[in-house]
Motif scaffolding. Sequence first.
Motif, PDB file in Angstrom:
ATOM      1  N   TYR A 259      -8.422   7.497   3.764  1.00  0.00           N
ATOM      2  CA  TYR A 259      -8.812   8.755   3.117  1.00  0.00           C
ATOM      3  C   TYR A 259      -8.863   8.593   1.596  1.00  0.00           C
ATOM      4  N   THR A 260      -7.834   7.939   1.041  1.00  0.00           N
ATOM      5  CA  THR A 260      -7.787   7.704  -0.401  1.00  0.00           C
ATOM      6  C   THR A 260      -8.980   6.872  -0.846  1.00  0.00           C
ATOM      7  N   LEU A 261      -9.251   5.808  -0.094  1.00  0.00           N
ATOM      8  CA  LEU A 261     -10.353   4.918  -0.447  1.00  0.00           C
ATOM      9  C   LEU A 261     -11.687   5.646  -0.396  1.00  0.00           C
TER      10      LEU A 261
ATOM     11  N   LYS B 189      -0.548   5.692   8.871  1.00  0.00           N
ATOM     12  CA  LYS B 189      -0.468   5.116   7.523  1.00  0.00           C
ATOM     13  C   LYS B 189      -1.860   4.687   7.057  1.00  0.00           C
TER      14      LYS B 189
ATOM     15  N   PRO C  22       0.838  -1.214   0.000  1.00  0.00           N
ATOM     16  CA  PRO C  22       0.000   0.000   0.000  1.00  0.00           C
ATOM     17  C   PRO C  22       0.870   1.261   0.000  1.00  0.00           C
ATOM     18  N   ALA C  23       0.413   2.252  -0.671  1.00  0.00           N
ATOM     19  CA  ALA C  23       1.190   3.497  -0.779  1.00  0.00           C
ATOM     20  C   ALA C  23       1.124   4.268   0.510  1.00  0.00           C
TER      21      ALA C  23
ATOM     22  N   LYS D 164      -4.302   7.467   6.051  1.00  0.00           N
ATOM     23  CA  LYS D 164      -4.070   7.981   4.703  1.00  0.00           C
ATOM     24  C   LYS D 164      -4.753   7.083   3.673  1.00  0.00           C
ATOM     25  N   LYS D 165      -4.577   5.776   3.886  1.00  0.00           N
ATOM     26  CA  LYS D 165      -5.181   4.812   2.948  1.00  0.00           C
ATOM     27  C   LYS D 165      -6.700   4.931   2.972  1.00  0.00           C
TER      28      LYS D 165
ATOM     29  N   ARG E 106     -14.939  13.407   5.769  1.00  0.00           N
ATOM     30  CA  ARG E 106     -13.777  14.192   5.344  1.00  0.00           C
ATOM     31  C   ARG E 106     -13.204  14.991   6.530  1.00  0.00           C
TER      32      ARG E 106
ATOM     33  N   SER F  52     -12.325   8.840  -0.477  1.00  0.00           N
ATOM     34  CA  SER F  52     -12.506   9.956  -1.405  1.00  0.00           C
ATOM     35  C   SER F  52     -12.952   9.453  -2.785  1.00  0.00           C
ATOM     36  N   LYS F  53     -12.646   8.179  -3.032  1.00  0.00           N
ATOM     37  CA  LYS F  53     -13.090   7.586  -4.301  1.00  0.00           C
ATOM     38  C   LYS F  53     -14.500   7.019  -4.164  1.00  0.00           C
TER      39      LYS F  53
ATOM     40  N   THR G  58      -9.516  14.358   7.856  1.00  0.00           N
ATOM     41  CA  THR G  58      -8.492  15.362   7.555  1.00  0.00           C
ATOM     42  C   THR G  58      -8.222  16.296   8.729  1.00  0.00           C
TER      43      THR G  58
END
Lengths: 154, 410
Positions: free
Chosen positions: B200-202, B194, A153-154, B197-198, B217, B204-205, B221
Amino acid sequence: MRSDSLATILIAEDNDGHSRLLQRGLKDAGAQNPVIRFRDGVEAWDFISGKSEPCLDPAKRYLLFLDIRMPNMDGIEVLRRLKADRRFRHIPVIMLTTSDDPEELRRCRELGCDKFSIKPIAVEEFAQIFGLPLGPGSEISPAAAAENKDSAPA
Amino acid sequence: MKDNDKKEHLGTDSSGGSESSKPKSGELRESELRYRRLFEAAQDGILILDAETGTISDANPFIIDLLGFSHEQLAGKRLWEIGAFRDIFASQEKFKELQSLGYVRYEGLPLIAADGRKLFVEFVSNVYEVEGAKVIQCNIRDNTARREAELEKDRLNEKIIEKNEEIESFLYVTTHDLRTPLVNIQGFSRNLAKDLKKLYTLLSKADLPEGIKERVRTLLTDDLPESMGFITGGVLKMNMMIGALLKIARLGRIAPTSASVDMDAVLKDVLGTFAYQLEKIGGVVNILDLPRCSSDTEVVSQVFALLIDNAIKYRKKGRRLEITIEGKVTEDGLVRYMVSDNGLGIEDAELEKIWQVFYSGHTADPGVEHGEGIGLTIAKRMVERNGGRIRVESKEGVGTKFIIDLPARK
């Protein structure tokens, strides 16, 4: 099976949290190697010396993460026994400690440890660990698995 | 006076009776009486013995009181027949020694009183002649109280050393053990950050309803990162403190070595490491004559490095930093080094606090860079473990002087 060609990662660590952190760190660094965990030095040494079943397979390759402070038998004693035995001394040993005690570091170096890491291990340190040679005639390091790093994972 | 008469009689009787056979002049009797009084009033025990036989011919009230034997129990007996002296003179070797040397002195002689009390005395005997006959005078000073006080002092000293070792080991073990849970907090909060962050990415999609998306959000954030930030900051601070405490605790586990330290060589090395910094700020270090001391070279080098580092850290802006290092041999067999600067100085009220662990000076001054706050704590421990002392004199705004005394010789 792919994992057959990978070195087995041995973790001797009495603290559950520390063991989980290490396994997660390995995974995040891209390692897909099989992992065997021991809860103290006796369990680890019984596996290595062949006293327990299953035990170490001389045909396979291993990498040992060894915590210093453990009940029953501490990591220093396991290190001493392993490096004193020609059957096992090629196995790379990464000593794990919670503090940067120079005296401990000196003892471990003297006994022939391959690396000394302060917990929790930082991501950057795994690359160095994966670069450790796994023994005579061995060209493939467990980092071979880390080549497909994009799966991490990034 | 009755008591006196009896003893006088006993005394003269045992010395052969030669005096009583002669008529005495008034003067002689008066002088004898005066000496008799001295004997009676002495605050030391006195025994008079026959030098040939070791028979006690007289004993003063003080010794009777001290030992608890009556005059009758003492007089006419030989020294080694008295319980109190039995062990010491049992072999009679010592008595023979006294006879031949004419003088013996025992600093700490153990005696047992009649009631079993243990005494500790200084015992001095002389042989001299009284009208042709050899007499031994034994002076016995009661040192029991002094001896007990000394023993008590030794016991207390031992206890202090023991306690100190206990505290040293307690400090080391607890500090070390604190690292175990901290590794978990450190490692897992790193993982949490960590994972956040993941997440958040997931998210947001993801296709979430408008009202929920906004709340998620904000959580991801603002709120969660804020909590994470404080946890991480706290862990960092705690980790630094534990690391510092471990450094201090480890000092208690290393025995310093001792060698003749070449101060010029030590300071050359130390100043070498500060050369760049000193040049950058335009500071100068004057080194005057420095005698050698007997100490652990590594320790001396670390202490001076720390003091120079502090002088640089707490320099006064706008004034060229000047550090002077000088030394001399003192009268009490020590070497005194002085490290003075013209820096910010220390407020009177803060002077004693500077040795405390985690203390940092001039915290309100934005121009001062702070370390772990353990430098002087470590310096003090190091100097003291080397059999030395360190103290400070300072005037706020003018400068600070550290005074270090170290043993000149082993």
